[in-house]
Design a protein around this motif. Structure first.
Motif, PDB file in Angstrom:
ATOM      1  N   GLN A  88       0.848  -1.189   0.000  1.00  0.00           N
ATOM      2  CA  GLN A  88       0.000   0.000   0.000  1.00  0.00           C
ATOM      3  C   GLN A  88       0.884   1.239   0.000  1.00  0.00           C
ATOM      4  O   GLN A  88       1.916   1.284   0.678  1.00  0.00           O
ATOM      5  CB  GLN A  88      -0.914   0.011   1.227  1.00  0.00           C
ATOM      6  N   CYS A  89       0.478   2.231  -0.774  1.00  0.00           N
ATOM      7  CA  CYS A  89       1.186   3.513  -0.812  1.00  0.00           C
ATOM      8  C   CYS A  89       0.484   4.466   0.146  1.00  0.00           C
ATOM      9  O   CYS A  89      -0.692   4.805  -0.039  1.00  0.00           O
ATOM     10  CB  CYS A  89       1.197   4.075  -2.231  1.00  0.00           C
ATOM     11  N   ARG A  94       5.962   7.399   2.054  1.00  0.00           N
ATOM     12  CA  ARG A  94       5.713   6.333   3.015  1.00  0.00           C
ATOM     13  C   ARG A  94       4.955   5.203   2.338  1.00  0.00           C
ATOM     14  O   ARG A  94       3.970   5.437   1.630  1.00  0.00           O
ATOM     15  CB  ARG A  94       4.940   6.848   4.226  1.00  0.00           C
ATOM     16  N   PHE A  95       5.449   3.971   2.571  1.00  0.00           N
ATOM     17  CA  PHE A  95       4.869   2.801   1.940  1.00  0.00           C
ATOM     18  C   PHE A  95       4.698   1.694   2.976  1.00  0.00           C
ATOM     19  O   PHE A  95       5.450   1.613   3.939  1.00  0.00           O
ATOM     20  CB  PHE A  95       5.781   2.278   0.818  1.00  0.00           C
ATOM     21  N   GLU A  96       3.707   0.876   2.741  1.00  0.00           N
ATOM     22  CA  GLU A  96       3.575  -0.366   3.497  1.00  0.00           C
ATOM     23  C   GLU A  96       4.209  -1.460   2.639  1.00  0.00           C
ATOM     24  O   GLU A  96       3.629  -1.922   1.663  1.00  0.00           O
ATOM     25  CB  GLU A  96       2.108  -0.675   3.768  1.00  0.00           C
ATOM     26  N   LEU A 112       5.203 -15.301  -4.563  1.00  0.00           N
ATOM     27  CA  LEU A 112       4.624 -15.505  -3.234  1.00  0.00           C
ATOM     28  C   LEU A 112       4.751 -14.211  -2.438  1.00  0.00           C
ATOM     29  O   LEU A 112       5.819 -13.575  -2.432  1.00  0.00           O
ATOM     30  CB  LEU A 112       5.331 -16.644  -2.496  1.00  0.00           C
ATOM     31  N   HIS A 113       3.686 -13.852  -1.738  1.00  0.00           N
ATOM     32  CA  HIS A 113       3.684 -12.599  -0.984  1.00  0.00           C
ATOM     33  C   HIS A 113       2.598 -12.648   0.078  1.00  0.00           C
ATOM     34  O   HIS A 113       1.638 -13.417  -0.023  1.00  0.00           O
ATOM     35  CB  HIS A 113       3.449 -11.411  -1.922  1.00  0.00           C
ATOM     36  N   GLN A 114       2.763 -11.810   1.092  1.00  0.00           N
ATOM     37  CA  GLN A 114       1.778 -11.685   2.165  1.00  0.00           C
ATOM     38  C   GLN A 114       0.890 -10.482   1.876  1.00  0.00           C
ATOM     39  O   GLN A 114       1.320  -9.344   1.960  1.00  0.00           O
ATOM     40  CB  GLN A 114       2.471 -11.491   3.521  1.00  0.00           C
ATOM     41  N   GLY A 115      -0.357 -10.719   1.504  1.00  0.00           N
ATOM     42  CA  GLY A 115      -1.267  -9.623   1.212  1.00  0.00           C
ATOM     43  C   GLY A 115      -1.268  -9.248  -0.258  1.00  0.00           C
ATOM     44  O   GLY A 115      -0.645  -9.903  -1.109  1.00  0.00           O
ATOM     45  N   SER A 146       5.980  -2.106  -9.984  1.00  0.00           N
ATOM     46  CA  SER A 146       6.030  -1.694  -8.582  1.00  0.00           C
ATOM     47  C   SER A 146       6.900  -0.453  -8.403  1.00  0.00           C
ATOM     48  O   SER A 146       6.567   0.444  -7.621  1.00  0.00           O
ATOM     49  CB  SER A 146       6.566  -2.844  -7.724  1.00  0.00           C
ATOM     50  N   SER A 147       7.988  -0.391  -9.161  1.00  0.00           N
ATOM     51  CA  SER A 147       8.883   0.760  -9.026  1.00  0.00           C
ATOM     52  C   SER A 147       8.223   2.050  -9.507  1.00  0.00           C
ATOM     53  O   SER A 147       8.657   3.145  -9.126  1.00  0.00           O
ATOM     54  CB  SER A 147      10.177   0.512  -9.804  1.00  0.00           C
ATOM     55  N   ASN A 148       7.192   1.946 -10.350  1.00  0.00           N
ATOM     56  CA  ASN A 148       6.474   3.149 -10.775  1.00  0.00           C
ATOM     57  C   ASN A 148       5.871   3.880  -9.585  1.00  0.00           C
ATOM     58  O   ASN A 148       5.804   5.118  -9.562  1.00  0.00           O
ATOM     59  CB  ASN A 148       5.372   2.785 -11.771  1.00  0.00           C
ATOM     60  N   LEU A 149       5.403   3.113  -8.598  1.00  0.00           N
ATOM     61  CA  LEU A 149       4.828   3.738  -7.405  1.00  0.00           C
ATOM     62  C   LEU A 149       5.895   4.503  -6.641  1.00  0.00           C
ATOM     63  O   LEU A 149       5.646   5.604  -6.133  1.00  0.00           O
ATOM     64  CB  LEU A 149       4.196   2.664  -6.514  1.00  0.00           C
TER      65      LEU A 149
END
Length: 323
Positions: A88-89, A94-96, A112-115, A146-149
């Motif tokens: 989450q942005c 600041r990022f989660e 594989l990832h959490q969330g 992802s790096s775009n964020l």
């Protein structure tokens, strides 16, 4: 939750479930992407799938660690990547964050990832079919998306940084200083992540010169594009960090200069009143033997002497440009 996308003979990928793994195994010319959200999927079942694809035991352990630095490992017929993805942005640098693990083979990709992974979801919206035939390129596009964020947040911060720069020069205060210091901390944290990612992309670029893994297709332009993106992120975060540091140093220098000016004025005032206080103290003593006490104009003479001393010191300080 487990999602799969299966493409057979270059056809458009079809969304499915675990059943597609068996279908992929039965086809000679098939590409498979398995995406596992570990937040609502049993770890033991995920481990079974990874073992089915002959993933290294130590790499499987790394997947389920709560926190691990981004890295890349090369095996005979597989590439293992750990990437610091975004769940989450939160805005304003600041990022989660989340740990995104990827196992890349000749004709499959396992993530594989959490969330919820923002990088994966954004890529699904943009379309990924053209990358599925080269799983390493697909993994690179996930990281690129992802790096775009990250990049969008850094570019937005550039405008915010200009506002902070104007504020601290016009009416700097401790509140603005604290805001800049917080941004320095955020930028330092991001720069550390980008350093990891830059090393990771550098290794990906050099894969074509590696002897292992020899049977994984490498799209060099895609790798180069990812590497350039990480280079830009690192350079921007480092540059903004240095600018914030310069703003903090500039504010402290201005504050120190103002304090020095104040102390200089107080020192000069003290220097003027020291001889005056000395004379007042001398003639304030109650001794009969002080001759000036009985002079009819003694009071006015003392005031004149004190005024002359004060004016003389002020003139001296003006001449030396201490005022």
């Amino acid at each position: 939750m487990l999602r799969t996308w299966l493409s057979i003979n270059g056809q458009a990928p079809q969304l499915g479930d675990q059943q597609q793994i068996a279908d992929w195994s039965a086809q000679a010319n098939a590409q498979l992407w398995i995406d596992i959200d570990l937040s609502n999927y049993l770890q033991i079942e995920a481990e079974e799938i990874l073992k089915q694809f002959n993933c290294h035991a130590l790499s499987i352990v790394d997947v389920f660690r709560h926190r691990h630095p981004p890295k890349i490992e090369l095996f005979d017929d597989q590439v293992f990547l750990l990437y610091r993805g975004i769940q989450q942005c939160l805005g304003e640098l600041r990022f989660e964050h989340m740990q995104l693990a990827m196992f890349i083979g000749p004709n499959y990709l396992i993530t594989l990832h959490q969330g919820r992974s923002q990088g994966i979801e954004n890529l699904l919206e943009q379309g990924f079919a053209k990358y599925l035939n080269a799983p390493l390129s697909l993994a690179s596009r996930i990281m690129h998306t992802s790096s775009n964020l990250y990049l969008n947040q850094l570019l937005e911060f550039e405008d915010k940084l200009s506002e902070l720069e104007e504020q601290i020069h016009e009416h700097g205060n401790d509140y603005i200083l604290a805001a800049i210091t917080r941004k320095k901390t955020d930028l330092l944290r991001l720069n550390r992540i980008f350093n990891y990612h830059l090393n990771l992309s550098q290794t990906l670029i050099e894969l074509q010169h590696q002897t292992e893994p020899s049977n994984i297709s490498i799209d060099q332009p895609v790798m180069q594009d990812l590497h350039e993106r990480f280079e830009r992120l690192q350079s921007l975060s480092r540059m903004y960090y240095e600018i914030c540091g310069d703003l903090v140093d500039g504010y402290l220098s201005i504050s120190s200069h103002k304090l020095n000016n104040t102390m200089r004025v107080l020192t000069l005032i003290t220097a003027i009143f020291v001889p005056l206080s000395f004379l007042a103290g001398i003639y304030g003593m109650n001794f009969e033997v002080i001759p000036e006490l009985h002079h009819p104009d003694g009071y006015f003479i003392l005031l004149a002497v004190m005024a002359s001393i004060a004016l003389g010191l002020i003139g001296l300080f003006k001449w030396k440009r201490w005022f």
